[in-house]
Design a protein around this motif. Structure first.
Motif, PDB file in Angstrom:
ATOM      1  N   LEU A 232      53.267  11.823  17.796  1.00 29.84           N
ATOM      2  CA  LEU A 232      53.200  12.917  18.950  1.00 29.84           C
ATOM      3  C   LEU A 232      53.411  12.856  19.939  1.00 29.84           C
ATOM      4  CD1 LEU A 232      49.489  14.704  18.095  1.00 29.84           C
ATOM      5  CD2 LEU A 232      51.824  15.472  17.528  1.00 29.84           C
ATOM      6  N   GLN A 233      54.110  11.246  20.368  1.00 27.30           N
ATOM      7  CA  GLN A 233      54.305  10.969  21.796  1.00 27.30           C
ATOM      8  C   GLN A 233      52.813  11.407  23.157  1.00 27.30           C
ATOM      9  OE1 GLN A 233      57.373   8.907  22.771  1.00 27.30           O
ATOM     10  NE2 GLN A 233      57.316   9.310  20.336  1.00 27.30           N
ATOM     11  N   GLN A 234      51.842  10.884  22.454  1.00 28.19           N
ATOM     12  CA  GLN A 234      51.066  10.644  23.206  1.00 28.19           C
ATOM     13  C   GLN A 234      50.445  10.177  24.548  1.00 28.19           C
ATOM     14  OE1 GLN A 234      47.604  12.760  20.830  1.00 28.19           O
ATOM     15  NE2 GLN A 234      48.592  14.716  21.683  1.00 28.19           N
ATOM     16  N   PRO A 235      50.284   9.519  24.812  1.00 29.07           N
ATOM     17  CA  PRO A 235      50.499   8.012  25.978  1.00 29.07           C
ATOM     18  C   PRO A 235      49.072   7.361  26.081  1.00 29.07           C
ATOM     19  CG  PRO A 235      49.804   9.209  27.236  1.00 29.07           C
ATOM     20  CD  PRO A 235      50.542  10.988  26.730  1.00 29.07           C
ATOM     21  N   LEU A 236      48.619   6.778  25.727  1.00 29.48           N
ATOM     22  CA  LEU A 236      47.818   5.620  26.129  1.00 29.48           C
ATOM     23  C   LEU A 236      47.948   4.695  27.208  1.00 29.48           C
ATOM     24  CD1 LEU A 236      46.555   2.699  23.572  1.00 29.48           C
ATOM     25  CD2 LEU A 236      48.508   4.197  23.035  1.00 29.48           C
ATOM     26  N   SER A 237      46.245   3.972  27.576  1.00 28.34           N
ATOM     27  CA  SER A 237      46.241   3.200  28.684  1.00 28.34           C
ATOM     28  C   SER A 237      44.825   2.391  27.744  1.00 28.34           C
ATOM     29  CB  SER A 237      46.065   3.547  29.923  1.00 28.34           C
ATOM     30  OG  SER A 237      47.299   4.151  30.009  1.00 28.34           O
ATOM     31  N   LEU A 238      44.699   0.967  27.900  1.00 30.17           N
ATOM     32  CA  LEU A 238      43.177   0.466  27.805  1.00 30.17           C
ATOM     33  C   LEU A 238      43.099  -0.742  29.369  1.00 30.17           C
ATOM     34  CD1 LEU A 238      44.200  -0.946  24.801  1.00 30.17           C
ATOM     35  CD2 LEU A 238      43.068   0.143  24.628  1.00 30.17           C
ATOM     36  N   MET A 239      41.965  -0.545  29.329  1.00 26.91           N
ATOM     37  CA  MET A 239      41.631  -1.430  30.744  1.00 26.91           C
ATOM     38  C   MET A 239      40.404  -2.315  29.512  1.00 26.91           C
ATOM     39  SD  MET A 239      38.807  -0.764  33.837  1.00 26.91           S
ATOM     40  CE  MET A 239      37.194  -0.563  32.736  1.00 26.91           C
TER      41      MET A 239
ATOM     42  N   GLN B 254      45.546   9.341  25.554  1.00 32.48           N
ATOM     43  CA  GLN B 254      46.631  10.606  25.564  1.00 32.48           C
ATOM     44  C   GLN B 254      46.315  10.790  27.637  1.00 32.48           C
ATOM     45  OE1 GLN B 254      45.189  14.667  24.492  1.00 32.48           O
ATOM     46  NE2 GLN B 254      45.254  13.137  22.500  1.00 32.48           N
ATOM     47  N   THR B 255      45.846   8.986  28.282  1.00 34.31           N
ATOM     48  CA  THR B 255      46.251   8.394  29.219  1.00 34.31           C
ATOM     49  C   THR B 255      47.159   7.979  30.211  1.00 34.31           C
ATOM     50  OG1 THR B 255      44.039   8.996  29.690  1.00 34.31           O
ATOM     51  CG2 THR B 255      45.138   8.136  31.114  1.00 34.31           C
ATOM     52  N   HIS B 256      48.561   8.507  30.505  1.00 35.77           N
ATOM     53  CA  HIS B 256      48.866   7.364  31.479  1.00 35.77           C
ATOM     54  C   HIS B 256      48.581   6.585  31.993  1.00 35.77           C
ATOM     55  CE1 HIS B 256      52.552   9.285  29.996  1.00 35.77           C
ATOM     56  NE2 HIS B 256      52.107  10.880  30.665  1.00 35.77           N
ATOM     57  N   LEU B 257      49.135   5.476  32.746  1.00 38.00           N
ATOM     58  CA  LEU B 257      49.174   4.263  33.128  1.00 38.00           C
ATOM     59  C   LEU B 257      48.433   4.060  34.749  1.00 38.00           C
ATOM     60  CD1 LEU B 257      47.845   1.314  32.361  1.00 38.00           C
ATOM     61  CD2 LEU B 257      50.455   0.902  33.161  1.00 38.00           C
ATOM     62  N   ILE B 258      48.788   5.664  35.104  1.00 40.57           N
ATOM     63  CA  ILE B 258      48.462   5.875  36.465  1.00 40.57           C
ATOM     64  C   ILE B 258      47.531   6.132  36.642  1.00 40.57           C
ATOM     65  CG2 ILE B 258      49.714   8.062  36.815  1.00 40.57           C
ATOM     66  CD1 ILE B 258      50.500   7.579  39.701  1.00 40.57           C
ATOM     67  N   ASP B 259      46.938   7.521  35.794  1.00 45.42           N
ATOM     68  CA  ASP B 259      45.816   7.791  35.570  1.00 45.42           C
ATOM     69  C   ASP B 259      44.452   6.858  35.433  1.00 45.42           C
ATOM     70  OD1 ASP B 259      46.904  10.677  36.744  1.00 45.42           O
ATOM     71  OD2 ASP B 259      47.893  10.613  34.438  1.00 45.42           O
ATOM     72  N   ALA B 260      45.374   6.122  34.491  1.00 44.78           N
ATOM     73  CA  ALA B 260      43.987   4.790  33.868  1.00 44.78           C
ATOM     74  C   ALA B 260      43.826   4.793  35.018  1.00 44.78           C
ATOM     75  CB  ALA B 260      43.891   4.323  32.807  1.00 44.78           C
ATOM     76  N   ARG B 261      44.456   4.131  35.758  1.00 47.92           N
ATOM     77  CA  ARG B 261      44.312   3.245  37.459  1.00 47.92           C
ATOM     78  C   ARG B 261      43.178   4.382  38.128  1.00 47.92           C
ATOM     79  NH1 ARG B 261      47.296  -1.700  38.137  1.00 47.92           N
ATOM     80  NH2 ARG B 261      49.283  -0.847  36.756  1.00 47.92           N
ATOM     81  N   ILE B 262      43.128   5.360  38.603  1.00 51.40           N
ATOM     82  CA  ILE B 262      42.294   6.026  39.442  1.00 51.40           C
ATOM     83  C   ILE B 262      41.412   5.815  38.763  1.00 51.40           C
ATOM     84  CG2 ILE B 262      41.496   8.098  40.147  1.00 51.40           C
ATOM     85  CD1 ILE B 262      44.626   9.242  39.840  1.00 51.40           C
ATOM     86  N   TYR B 263      41.254   6.054  37.344  1.00 49.02           N
ATOM     87  CA  TYR B 263      39.818   6.314  36.458  1.00 49.02           C
ATOM     88  C   TYR B 263      39.166   4.082  36.319  1.00 49.02           C
ATOM     89  CZ  TYR B 263      41.298  10.389  34.660  1.00 49.02           C
ATOM     90  OH  TYR B 263      41.846  11.367  34.140  1.00 49.02           O
ATOM     91  N   ALA B 264      39.334   3.363  36.754  1.00 51.20           N
ATOM     92  CA  ALA B 264      39.846   2.211  36.543  1.00 51.20           C
ATOM     93  C   ALA B 264      38.522   2.146  37.940  1.00 51.20           C
ATOM     94  CB  ALA B 264      40.392   1.349  36.359  1.00 51.20           C
ATOM     95  N   ASP B 265      39.717   2.215  39.178  1.00 50.73           N
ATOM     96  CA  ASP B 265      38.459   2.166  40.688  1.00 50.73           C
ATOM     97  C   ASP B 265      38.084   2.800  40.373  1.00 50.73           C
ATOM     98  OD1 ASP B 265      40.959   0.287  41.253  1.00 50.73           O
ATOM     99  OD2 ASP B 265      42.098   2.203  42.109  1.00 50.73           O
TER     100      ASP B 265
END
Length: 309
Positions: free
Chosen positions: A174-181, A235-246
């Motif tokens: 489905l071309q849904q992104p994922l990010s990991l921390m 379903q999260t791009h890296l740029i958004d994951a950085r915000i959540y990580a902060d």
């Protein structure tokens, strides 16, 4: 898992007292039947039910803390056990004609106990609904008790790998992104040496709580190993994951942990690393990339580069 049996000594004594009372009354007022008239198949059937009640009692006593729900479950099971015990004794001991003790136990105690037990099960169901709501950020799609880490109450790396593989399939289809921390506690070994392993486990549990309170319902936090944790952002791009990580790091920076043998709170800092689906095509590759990025970040913090003036 910690046993709660020591919290229920009074209920265990109540069970023994009920059994002793029923047995003594039957032996003192009735006569033991001859072996030839005893129906052993009935004893086996009723005895099996009595054994099942004992097993359920043991599970509840060993696993549940004190409280109204626990009391209702245990009292209901003890009453039902007493009625079943009387059924077994009826097959062995002949009571005098017109004696109503056995009828009272079987016809009154049993239904009352079932009502109490049913109400306890209803409240237990309500309790589980509340617990399930709290677990939404600790599990996704399925529950696997054997993969639970009992220090942090989070799932382990094995569970996380299965969830990452699931998200990789979603990305491919489905071309849904994922990010990991990945996150680890700075100088955790030194903390353990100074304050002890028990406080170390308490710190891990508190970090786990902060993680689960600061992620979305769709996200998943797991304990990876030692003092390392992984958070999956589906379903999260890296740029958004950085915000959540902060946001998570800010919450952890303000966490005041109070060791048992310290007069003041300790504020622990953490290292993090972030990758997205582009870092690998399997869960193993993504986790390896997370570990590598985390080690690089730790080295940068340990040996920072200074620009010339």
């Amino acid at each position: 898992m910690k046993s709660h049996a020591s919290l229920h000594i009074s209920k265990i004594l109540l069970l023994l007292s009920v059994c002793a009372t029923v047995l003594i009354i039957n032996l003192s007022t009735g006569d033991i039947k001859s072996w030839s008239v005893i129906t052993w198949i009935d004893i086996f059937g009723e005895g099996s039910t009595m054994g099942l009640m004992l097993i359920l009692l043991a599970f509840i006593i060993n696993s549940r803390p004190r409280g109204r729900v626990t009391n209702l479950l245990i009292i209901g099971l003890i009453g039902f056990f007493a009625a079943t015990f009387q059924d077994v004794l009826d097959e062995i001991i002949e009571l005098p004609a017109g004696y109503i003790f056995d009828d009272l136990i079987e016809s009154v105690t049993a239904p009352v106990s079932v009502i109490i037990l049913s109400y306890g099960l209803y409240l237990w169901n309500q309790e589980q609904v509340a617990i399930n709501q709290r677990l939404q950020s600790k599990e996704r799609f399925y529950r696997e008790h054997s993969a639970l880490d009992y220090v942090t109450d989070l799932y382990t790396a094995l569970y996380m790998k299965k969830q990452i593989e699931r998200e990789i399939i979603h990305y491919k289809n489905l071309q849904q992104p994922l990010s990991l921390m990945m996150l680890d506690i700075i100088d955790f070994d030194e903390f353990n040496r100074r304050y002890g392993d028990q406080d170390g486990d308490r710190l891990l549990a508190q970090v786990a709580n902060i993680l689960t309170m600061n992620i979305r319902n769709v996200d998943l936090a797991c304990r990876f190993a030692g003092d390392r944790f992984i958070v999956l952002f589906p379903q999260t791009h890296l740029i958004d994951a950085r915000i959540y990580a902060d946001e998570i790091l800010n919450a952890l920076k303000n966490m005041a942990f109070k060791p048992d043998n310290a007069s003041r709170s300790v504020f622990n800092e953490c290292n993090i690393s972030l990758v997205d689906h582009s870092a690998g095509s399997t869960a193993e590759e993504l986790i390896t990339a997370l570990n590598t990025a985390l080690e690089v970040n730790k080295q940068k913090q340990r040996f920072p580069t200074h620009k010339a003036a």
